[in-house]
Design a protein around this motif. Structure first.
Motif: not given
Length: 293
Positions: A245-248, A281-285
């Protein structure tokens, strides 16, 4: 003026070569404050990082240069160029804030010097918030507020408080809480996820999923997980091996990690949910995963 600056530096124990260099750079930077503020910031930053003792003298020039740079960024039409400029501005701000004199030294300076330091910390906080780095932004703004209080700089304290209020609103927007408390929405998402997982396990989604069962189950990706609600739904379903699960938004990502860690339930195969769900903790790209999803 250049020779006076050089002489004053030599009097502070700085060698003549360094003093002459600093005086020349500062004089040139001041000619660029209006015409090329980005270059002026870079030049003044180079001097301050080399000679932090010049902060009282150069703080106002630096703020003028940053203000001009902000106007230039706003006027740039090329999105890539503007993004690069914003990143450069944030990195320079970070370096300058790291080189700021300690608060105990700043409070002994003139009100103008304190105001400039508070403004610089606020600028960094706002720049970090624009990059969705809300926790770091919060630290910078709290530091600005603490410095202003210690120096009894009311205007600076108000500036930091206003920036903190804006940060809280940006980091945790009200619509998010409305969304996660929408029970019917959650039920519909759970049905959709369950249906998709079942189809993947049955091999009904084409060549990309034929090996899901043989590989040990489904590996899922939740983009923009928020507080991790949907990721946990997915992790509880039979046949799910892992959920990334990623969330910026780093504030939400931090909350999601706490939510996942606090779950006492287990996945269908008996593993703790915290071993199934990984929060990034990241932008999906920009996300890099060890396995295909």
């Amino acid at each position: 003026e250049e020779s006076e600056d050089s002489s004053s530096l030599e009097g502070c124990g700085v060698g003549s070569d360094v003093a002459d260099w600093a005086a020349e750079v500062v004089a040139h930077a001041r000619t660029l404050l209006r015409s090329a503020p980005q270059e002026a910031v870079a030049l003044l930053s180079a001097v301050l990082l080399k000679l932090p003792a010049l902060w009282p003298e150069l703080s106002q020039d630096l703020l003028l240069a940053f203000a001009g740079w902000s106007e230039t960024v706003s006027a740039e039409e090329d999105s890539d160029e503007a993004e690069s400029s914003v990143t450069s501005r944030r990195l320079l701000l970070s370096g300058l804030v790291a080189a700021l004199p300690p608060a105990r030294s700043l409070v002994r300076e003139s009100p103008g010097v304190v105001a400039a330091a508070v403004a610089l910390l606020c600028l960094l906080g706002e720049s970090l918030a624009e990059d969705s780095r809300y926790i770091a932004a919060f630290r910078s703004l709290r530091r600005a507020e603490a410095l202003a209080k210690r120096a009894r700089h009311n205007r600076g304290e108000d500036q930091a408080a206003a920036a903190l209020e804006g940060l809280r609103a940006a980091a945790l927007q009200r619509w998010h809480f409305v969304m996660i408390n929408d029970v019917e929405r959650g039920v519909q998402y759970e049905r959709a996820i369950r249906s998709t997982v079942s189809s993947l396990l049955a091999g009904h989604h084409g060549n990309s999923t034929c090996s899901s069962t043989a590989a040990g189950g489904v590996v899922a990706l939740d983009i923009g997980t928020g507080t991790g609600l949907l990721a946990l739904m997915c992790a509880r379903m039979p046949g799910v091996r892992a959920v990334h699960a990623c969330e910026m938004n780093d504030v939400l990502a931090s909350i999601a990690k706490e939510v996942v860690a606090s779950q006492g339930g287990r996945a269908a195969d008996g593993r703790p949910l915290c071993e199934v769900v990984t929060i990034h903790t990241s932008v999906s790209t920009e996300l890099r995963l060890p396995q295909k999803v």
